[in-house]
Design a protein around this motif. Structure first.
Motif, short mmCIF file in Angstrom:
data_model
loop_
_atom_site.label_atom_id
_atom_site.label_comp_id
_atom_site.label_asym_id
_atom_site.label_seq_id
_atom_site.Cartn_x
_atom_site.Cartn_y
_atom_site.Cartn_z
N ASP A 221 20.79 15.46 28.78
CA ASP A 221 19.47 15.16 28.20
C ASP A 221 19.57 14.92 26.69
O ASP A 221 18.66 15.26 25.93
N ASN B 92 16.02 15.32 25.63
CA ASN B 92 15.65 13.90 25.55
C ASN B 92 14.82 13.56 24.32
O ASN B 92 14.00 12.63 24.34
N LYS C 227 22.53 10.87 27.80
CA LYS C 227 21.74 10.64 29.02
C LYS C 227 21.92 9.21 29.53
O LYS C 227 21.76 8.94 30.73
#
Length: 423
Positions: free
Chosen positions: A34, A76, A126
């Motif tokens: 992430d 993220n 990611k």
């Protein structure tokens, strides 16, 4: 102080680095990657400011740099984009690339222009997750921002320029026909910087008049102020050539007229061909009628419009203004310079310095040389993509990959670019 030329270094911000991170949460055994992307670097933006009339701000500060993008983070989270740096310049400033001298942009009537783009942020891990590579432990670095050394050159946006020797009455003429207040005195001196004035002829009719510092014979060899301010009449559609006709200083108006035109010709042959209206000034104190008649015949024989005026007494000035307005109505608008500069790939480093690493079946290529190649490829254009392919092949990058054992179907990752290798 009037400053009309400056050299500055501008550098856009670097893109932030992508993050390597894995999702961690209670009761989630395999959260996966992430890592967020890095933020884009700030750009260098040039903006026109109508309240500025000089490049004085650039006399003491020569380096300008925008902020870099922030690095990506876990969960993220993308990094924050760098803040654009906005540099204000006067309307009419021409920006040139220093090394080539080519015009990048003419800031005449242009509100904003992106001079240097910020570097793209690097991808987080990611982006590199696949069914067979579920835990990529690498991310991409951000790309550097564009960097330029440029010349700022102010060229006044005037319709008409006043030219002539010092002390012939140019400043007096400007003060009479406009609301400008240039320095005027009854002793010898020359204007040290251009003065602008707006001349209103009638309802809906006006023009901008520039008083250019006096030119003297030998300016091309550096005498007097040289050519320092002649760039300000480059755009002028029409010139008013003022000559002292009084004979009070023993000067020959014909010789003065030819000397000024010769200096204009040496500076720019096109400038000497610009339409001129000749104004014989100080006619109220002229004593030699034969001198006046000889000068008038000489000027009219060359096709110039001739007027007898006294700027100090405001005699004949209105006739000159009306003639100027009539001539301007026939001429094209003020010149705007077209861009000439074509950005070139700025090669840093060399192909031999590229770092090639392999993670499982992913081959990463990094290095300053390829960073600059990437920044000059338009991925929406087939020919540009083919150019990138040829550059890599000709530089021996594919040969190195084969020597290191790359196989068909392996992934090649170059910063924000990924593709499958095919022999």
């Amino acid at each position: 102080m009037f400053v009309d030329k400056a050299v500055i270094m501008v550098k856009a911000g670097k893109g932030g680095n992508g993050a390597v991170s894995f999702h961690r949460e209670k009761y989630v055994s395999a959260g996966g990657p992430d890592g967020g992307d890095g933020g884009r670097g700030g750009a260098i933006i040039i903006k026109t400011d109508t309240n500025m009339s000089t490049l004085m701000d650039f006399k003491y500060k020569r380096k300008y740099a925008a902020s870099s993008g922030a690095d990506g983070m876990g969960r993220n989270k993308s990094g924050k984009d760098g803040i654009d740096l906005v540099i204000s310049v006067p309307n009419g400033t021409v920006i040139k690339e220093k090394e080539s001298g080519q015009i990048i942009v003419d800031m005449s009537g242009v509100d904003k222009f992106v001079l240097c783009k910020g570097g793209n942020g690097g991808w987080g891990n990611k982006h590199f997750a696949t069914p067979t590579r579920q835990a990529p432990r690498f991310a991409k670095a951000g790309l550097p921002g564009e960097e330029l050394e440029v010349i700022l050159e102010l060229k006044l946006l005037a319709d008409v320029g006043l030219v002539g020797f010092p002390n012939v009455g140019k400043s007096t003429f400007l003060s009479v026909v406009s609301k400008a207040h240039p320095k005027i005195a009854d002793y010898h001196f020359t204007t040290l910087f251009p003065n602008l004035g707006v001349v209103y002829v009638g309802e809906g009719t006006s023009f901008v008049l520039a008083d250019i510092p006096g030119i003297i014979e030998g300016a091309s060899e550096g005498a007097g102020l040289g050519y320092d301010f002649l760039r300000h009449i480059d755009r002028c559609r029409l010139l008013i050539h003022i000559v002292d006709i009084s004979g009070s200083e023993g000067r020959d108006p014909v010789e003065d007229f030819e000397a000024i035109n010769e200096e204009l010709r040496k500076f720019n042959p096109e400038l000497a061909k610009r339409p001129q209206i000749v104004a014989a000034n100080k006619c109220d104190i002229a004593q030699d009628e034969a001198l006046i008649e000889r000068f008038k015949q000489f000027v009219e024989q060359q096709g110039y419009i001739f007027f007898m005026i006294s700027a100090a007494a405001n005699t004949g000035v209105k006739d000159v203004v009306n003639a100027v307005a009539a001539e301007l109505s026939k001429l094209p608008p003020v010149a705007i310079y077209e861009p000439e500069y074509v950005p070139k790939p700025r090669m840093k480093g060399s192909p031999e310095e590229l770092v090639i690493e392999v993670f499982d079946d992913v081959w990463t290529i990094e290095g300053s040389w390829i960073e600059w190649i990437l920044q000059n490829v338009n991925w929406d254009e087939h020919e540009s993509r083919m150019y990138f392919e040829r550059v890599l092949r000709n530089a021996g990058v594919y040969d190195r990959l084969r020597e290191m054992g790359i196989k068909d179907g392996d992934t090649v990752s170059i910063y924000n670019l990924e593709f499958d290798y095919v022999e």
